[in-house]
Design a protein around this motif. Sequence first.
Motif, PDB file in Angstrom:
ATOM      1  N   THR A 301       0.854  -1.180   0.000  1.00 25.95           N
ATOM      2  CA  THR A 301       0.000   0.000   0.000  1.00 25.95           C
ATOM      3  C   THR A 301       0.892   1.233   0.000  1.00 25.95           C
ATOM      4  O   THR A 301       1.882   1.282   0.744  1.00 25.95           O
ATOM      5  CB  THR A 301      -0.914   0.034   1.233  1.00 25.95           C
ATOM      6  N   GLN A 302       0.537   2.223  -0.826  1.00 22.21           N
ATOM      7  CA  GLN A 302       1.430   3.372  -1.004  1.00 22.21           C
ATOM      8  C   GLN A 302       0.603   4.638  -1.242  1.00 22.21           C
ATOM      9  O   GLN A 302      -0.432   4.613  -1.918  1.00 22.21           O
ATOM     10  CB  GLN A 302       2.337   3.116  -2.204  1.00 22.21           C
ATOM     11  N   LEU A 303       1.070   5.744  -0.673  1.00 24.78           N
ATOM     12  CA  LEU A 303       0.397   7.029  -0.814  1.00 24.78           C
ATOM     13  C   LEU A 303       1.442   8.096  -1.073  1.00 24.78           C
ATOM     14  O   LEU A 303       2.507   8.111  -0.436  1.00 24.78           O
ATOM     15  CB  LEU A 303      -0.387   7.358   0.453  1.00 24.78           C
ATOM     16  N   GLY A 304       1.148   8.997  -2.021  1.00 23.52           N
ATOM     17  CA  GLY A 304       2.077  10.076  -2.341  1.00 23.52           C
ATOM     18  C   GLY A 304       1.358  11.391  -2.520  1.00 23.52           C
ATOM     19  O   GLY A 304       0.188  11.429  -2.935  1.00 23.52           O
ATOM     20  N   LEU A 305       2.042  12.492  -2.214  1.00 27.55           N
ATOM     21  CA  LEU A 305       1.475  13.828  -2.342  1.00 27.55           C
ATOM     22  C   LEU A 305       2.523  14.745  -2.958  1.00 27.55           C
ATOM     23  O   LEU A 305       3.676  14.783  -2.501  1.00 27.55           O
ATOM     24  CB  LEU A 305       1.060  14.372  -0.977  1.00 27.55           C
ATOM     25  N   ALA A 306       2.141  15.463  -4.017  1.00 28.65           N
ATOM     26  CA  ALA A 306       3.051  16.396  -4.689  1.00 28.65           C
ATOM     27  C   ALA A 306       2.400  17.773  -4.746  1.00 28.65           C
ATOM     28  O   ALA A 306       1.182  17.900  -4.936  1.00 28.65           O
ATOM     29  CB  ALA A 306       3.374  15.901  -6.098  1.00 28.65           C
ATOM     30  N   ALA A 310       4.311  28.339  -8.328  1.00 26.47           N
ATOM     31  CA  ALA A 310       5.119  29.373  -8.954  1.00 26.47           C
ATOM     32  C   ALA A 310       5.341  30.502  -7.958  1.00 26.47           C
ATOM     33  O   ALA A 310       4.430  30.914  -7.235  1.00 26.47           O
ATOM     34  CB  ALA A 310       4.415  29.894 -10.202  1.00 26.47           C
ATOM     35  N   LEU A 311       6.570  31.015  -7.924  1.00 22.51           N
ATOM     36  CA  LEU A 311       6.943  32.059  -6.984  1.00 22.51           C
ATOM     37  C   LEU A 311       7.110  33.412  -7.655  1.00 22.51           C
ATOM     38  O   LEU A 311       7.411  34.399  -6.998  1.00 22.51           O
ATOM     39  CB  LEU A 311       8.247  31.679  -6.266  1.00 22.51           C
ATOM     40  N   GLY A 312       6.952  33.429  -8.988  1.00 24.88           N
ATOM     41  CA  GLY A 312       7.114  34.678  -9.719  1.00 24.88           C
ATOM     42  C   GLY A 312       8.491  34.810 -10.332  1.00 24.88           C
ATOM     43  O   GLY A 312       9.476  34.225  -9.857  1.00 24.88           O
ATOM     44  N   ASN A 313       8.564  35.568 -11.441  1.00 26.40           N
ATOM     45  CA  ASN A 313       9.834  35.821 -12.131  1.00 26.40           C
ATOM     46  C   ASN A 313      10.536  34.531 -12.553  1.00 26.40           C
ATOM     47  O   ASN A 313      11.768  34.441 -12.528  1.00 26.40           O
ATOM     48  CB  ASN A 313      10.776  36.658 -11.258  1.00 26.40           C
ATOM     49  N   GLY A 314       9.765  33.506 -12.917  1.00 32.74           N
ATOM     50  CA  GLY A 314      10.337  32.267 -13.412  1.00 32.74           C
ATOM     51  C   GLY A 314      10.746  31.273 -12.355  1.00 32.74           C
ATOM     52  O   GLY A 314      11.278  30.209 -12.681  1.00 32.74           O
ATOM     53  N   HIS A 315      10.498  31.578 -11.092  1.00 32.55           N
ATOM     54  CA  HIS A 315      10.878  30.676 -10.000  1.00 32.55           C
ATOM     55  C   HIS A 315       9.706  29.775  -9.631  1.00 32.55           C
ATOM     56  O   HIS A 315       8.542  30.176  -9.717  1.00 32.55           O
ATOM     57  CB  HIS A 315      11.317  31.474  -8.767  1.00 32.55           C
ATOM     58  N   LYS A 316      10.023  28.565  -9.218  1.00 35.28           N
ATOM     59  CA  LYS A 316       8.989  27.599  -8.837  1.00 35.28           C
ATOM     60  C   LYS A 316       9.504  26.727  -7.702  1.00 35.28           C
ATOM     61  O   LYS A 316      10.682  26.353  -7.656  1.00 35.28           O
ATOM     62  CB  LYS A 316       8.602  26.724 -10.029  1.00 35.28           C
ATOM     63  N   LEU A 317       8.612  26.382  -6.788  1.00 33.30           N
ATOM     64  CA  LEU A 317       8.915  25.461  -5.700  1.00 33.30           C
ATOM     65  C   LEU A 317       8.135  24.177  -5.918  1.00 33.30           C
ATOM     66  O   LEU A 317       6.932  24.212  -6.180  1.00 33.30           O
ATOM     67  CB  LEU A 317       8.536  26.082  -4.349  1.00 33.30           C
ATOM     68  N   GLU A 318       8.807  23.026  -5.787  1.00 34.76           N
ATOM     69  CA  GLU A 318       8.174  21.717  -5.966  1.00 34.76           C
ATOM     70  C   GLU A 318       8.480  20.832  -4.766  1.00 34.76           C
ATOM     71  O   GLU A 318       9.644  20.701  -4.363  1.00 34.76           O
ATOM     72  CB  GLU A 318       8.674  21.047  -7.246  1.00 34.76           C
ATOM     73  N   LEU A 319       7.460  20.227  -4.208  1.00 35.23           N
ATOM     74  CA  LEU A 319       7.602  19.350  -3.049  1.00 35.23           C
ATOM     75  C   LEU A 319       6.888  18.038  -3.331  1.00 35.23           C
ATOM     76  O   LEU A 319       5.798  18.022  -3.915  1.00 35.23           O
ATOM     77  CB  LEU A 319       6.995  19.993  -1.801  1.00 35.23           C
ATOM     78  N   MET A 320       7.490  16.934  -2.926  1.00 35.80           N
ATOM     79  CA  MET A 320       6.872  15.618  -3.097  1.00 35.80           C
ATOM     80  C   MET A 320       7.221  14.759  -1.891  1.00 35.80           C
ATOM     81  O   MET A 320       8.368  14.732  -1.444  1.00 35.80           O
ATOM     82  CB  MET A 320       7.362  14.950  -4.379  1.00 35.80           C
ATOM     83  N   GLY A 321       6.222  14.083  -1.346  1.00 37.22           N
ATOM     84  CA  GLY A 321       6.446  13.152  -0.252  1.00 37.22           C
ATOM     85  C   GLY A 321       5.632  11.885  -0.467  1.00 37.22           C
ATOM     86  O   GLY A 321       4.580  11.906  -1.117  1.00 37.22           O
ATOM     87  N   TYR A 322       6.100  10.767   0.054  1.00 35.76           N
ATOM     88  CA  TYR A 322       5.389   9.499  -0.117  1.00 35.76           C
ATOM     89  C   TYR A 322       5.700   8.577   1.050  1.00 35.76           C
ATOM     90  O   TYR A 322       6.675   8.760   1.799  1.00 35.76           O
ATOM     91  CB  TYR A 322       5.792   8.818  -1.431  1.00 35.76           C
ATOM     92  N   GLY A 323       4.863   7.582   1.210  1.00 36.85           N
ATOM     93  CA  GLY A 323       5.092   6.559   2.222  1.00 36.85           C
ATOM     94  C   GLY A 323       4.326   5.304   1.854  1.00 36.85           C
ATOM     95  O   GLY A 323       3.344   5.346   1.096  1.00 36.85           O
ATOM     96  N   ASP A 354       8.496  -0.883   5.988  1.00 39.89           N
ATOM     97  CA  ASP A 354       7.948   0.464   5.972  1.00 39.89           C
ATOM     98  C   ASP A 354       8.914   1.342   5.190  1.00 39.89           C
ATOM     99  O   ASP A 354      10.132   1.250   5.378  1.00 39.89           O
ATOM    100  CB  ASP A 354       7.785   1.013   7.389  1.00 39.89           C
ATOM    101  N   TYR A 355       8.387   2.209   4.339  1.00 34.71           N
ATOM    102  CA  TYR A 355       9.272   3.072   3.557  1.00 34.71           C
ATOM    103  C   TYR A 355       8.617   4.426   3.337  1.00 34.71           C
ATOM    104  O   TYR A 355       7.389   4.554   3.326  1.00 34.71           O
ATOM    105  CB  TYR A 355       9.633   2.415   2.222  1.00 34.71           C
ATOM    106  N   TRP A 356       9.433   5.428   3.208  1.00 34.56           N
ATOM    107  CA  TRP A 356       8.939   6.773   2.957  1.00 34.56           C
ATOM    108  C   TRP A 356      10.076   7.618   2.388  1.00 34.56           C
ATOM    109  O   TRP A 356      11.246   7.211   2.400  1.00 34.56           O
ATOM    110  CB  TRP A 356       8.374   7.401   4.236  1.00 34.56           C
ATOM    111  N   GLY A 357       9.718   8.782   1.887  1.00 35.50           N
ATOM    112  CA  GLY A 357      10.731   9.656   1.326  1.00 35.50           C
ATOM    113  C   GLY A 357      10.147  10.993   0.919  1.00 35.50           C
ATOM    114  O   GLY A 357       8.924  11.203   0.969  1.00 35.50           O
ATOM    115  N   TRP A 358      11.012  11.891   0.506  1.00 35.03           N
ATOM    116  CA  TRP A 358      10.570  13.223   0.082  1.00 35.03           C
ATOM    117  C   TRP A 358      11.592  13.815  -0.886  1.00 35.03           C
ATOM    118  O   TRP A 358      12.745  13.375  -0.961  1.00 35.03           O
ATOM    119  CB  TRP A 358      10.371  14.150   1.278  1.00 35.03           C
ATOM    120  N   ASN A 359      11.134  14.789  -1.645  1.00 31.56           N
ATOM    121  CA  ASN A 359      11.981  15.483  -2.619  1.00 31.56           C
ATOM    122  C   ASN A 359      11.541  16.947  -2.631  1.00 31.56           C
ATOM    123  O   ASN A 359      10.363  17.242  -2.853  1.00 31.56           O
ATOM    124  CB  ASN A 359      11.810  14.852  -4.007  1.00 31.56           C
TER     125      ASN A 359
END
Length: 729
Positions: A301-306, A310-323, A354-359
């Motif tokens: 069983t696995q669940l992930g959230l991304a 956009a932060l403006g002026n071409g900048h972007k923040l990306e977050l991803m986590g899963y378990g 059990d496993y999990w991670g983030w980026n």
Amino acid sequence: MNFSIAAPWMPAWALSPRPIALAIGLLCAANAQAQAESQEATLADAGALSPMLVTAGRSGSGVWRGAASVDVVDGETLRDGQAQVNLSESLGRVPGLVIRNRQNYAQDLQISVRGYGARATFGVRGVRLFVDGIPASAPDGSGQAANFPLGSADRVEVVRGPMAALYGASSGGALLLYTEDGQQPAQWRTGVVAGSDGLWRASTQATGQTGTPQAPGWSYAVDVSGFATDGTRPQSAADRSTVNMKLSRPHEGGRTVLVFNLHSSSALDPQGLSRAELDANPDQTNAAALSFNTRKTVAQTQLGLAFEQALGNGHKLELMGYGGQRQVVQYQSITTGAQMPPGSSGGVIDLDRDYWGWNARWRHEGDWQGGRLSLSAGVASDLQSDKRKGYENFIGSTWGVQGKLRRDEVNRAQTLDPYLQAEWRTQDLTLMGGVRQTRTQYESLDSYIVGANRDDSGSKNYHATLPVLGVRWQLNPSLQAFASIGKGYEIPTLNEVAYRSGGVSGFNTALNAARSTSAELGLRGRADKLRWSATAFDIRTDDEIVVQNNTGGRTTFQNAGRTLRQGLELAGEWRTGPVTLTSAYTWMRANYQDAFMTCTTTGCPSPSPQVQVPAGHRIPGLPMQQLFAQAAWDTGWAGSRVMLETIHTGRVMVNDLNTDSASAYTLFNLALQFKQERGDWTLREFVRLDNLTDRKHAGSVIVNDGNGRFFEPGPGRKLLLGLEAQRKF
């Protein structure tokens, strides 16, 4: 069409007449790669769901302007006229990739990329797997492709060459599957497949989007599938069920994505055959597998959230986590006598993971010096915690049942990888560079300390810095060259460090990671009817990880010095009227450059005798030649299409000593497909006949099997029928 490729690191064989003659012939055929502009336009940026930026979906530009070897197989190709059970059904069209169905669902597919991963006797090693950005590979580099949801796949990207190292340690290549996004209008698709050996597969997919086109809400994509087979041999029946769901919602300047996967399977294990058994009757199963009722069950069983913003002026923040959580129970055929020594872990594996991670990643894109500059920097971390128990596989004289406890430990692997990547692109030039620092910590805590069985706890750290550089030159609008070079790093898996040499239990802290330098140089071109590519590669590895001893149900590993992998990949696609020709060819020479010692009896290295593997021996599990060719004809009658495939695989060595090999073989497959549009309904039917000539062959090999049962027979002539209905709402 004439062309040549040359570089200082290229050997003379790469320009020999035979490969060049094959190149000229194959460039008139093809591989459905993503060089075509029409396909590039359909590839969306995966954003936070992309583990790195080397993917074909980057900014919608595809691989035509990239400096890496990336092939894309779209979802329609993955599904049309296929059982939709295994990745091996459709990825034979990718050069440099060896992917085989072992006909053993207890051991998963056999996958290697340019020779990486060839030593794996089960599962996947040395090749990173991802589904919607979530690793299907553990931090130690082991993985499995059984939970890839082919029914809802939008595309699979296959990354080869130096740039694959940007996915972390043990990334000799990367396979990335992205599922489709829900859109308006909503669609419902259901299908059923039935075939030889009691095979059936049923699946249903539903996609759509709430809200309106002007104010879209949640997009949804749900895929539910079930599969079963009696197997091609006794003791090879299997069943599998999978649920995959993706929800996404746009918000101002970004979007949020939720992915969920549920997978369960059970499979009997027919194991391999010896040379004598294969020659006598390839349809049989060894008596040991039957006596111990070898089998495996998996539940995951696995669940992930991304999230991306956009932060403006071409900048972007990306977050991803899963378990997730994964449970495995496997019964092996280890003899009762081999389980008597105090350090034995028994013949039953009980794993609770059990496993999990983030980026977390920052990205920036903007114009600079007349081109488009893309920058990214981030940190990724993954962790697995395995509660591993081992039991005897007998009680008294009854075999194949769970007996006394023989192993009880917790194994952990954790990574922490900062990375940086930059790309500058104009119409005629692309410069690309990146670096990833990979750090992996292993720890084993032993709770089974009984009598002569000592404390086998231990730890080991691995770390490396992996730089890569790539460049693309557009020589003219229809021809370009590309080159890349970089460092690679393959760590041993937790299984591979579990035992020390000399038949002694305990953590093998002497086993080091393998380090490599990889380079490639290629050409790719396109015209009105033709797409083609030609790539030469050279991979030089130090401290190659090899088997030291594989007897008594226990495998120990060692470092064996230098290896060399050199090859040529050719692919293309040619369309003329209703006919499409597709092919991919790989020529690869993979050898040990240094001699090393190996053992064939228990107790290695002493007092048992050792045997030398001479320098120049071929690395087992890898064919020198591999060819896929397909001719497809759209007849114009009732929406029908006729396809004829040819698959050739060269001779494959079964062990480091090169004492035996699986013979080369050529298979022919024939398929007839129909497609009808009736208002909101689309109906698809197909009939497929694989291995038309009923060729007897060993479809895969179990590398360095300690019992000499190296050969996994390929199936004979098989029939497959399929029906699918799709409706838009």
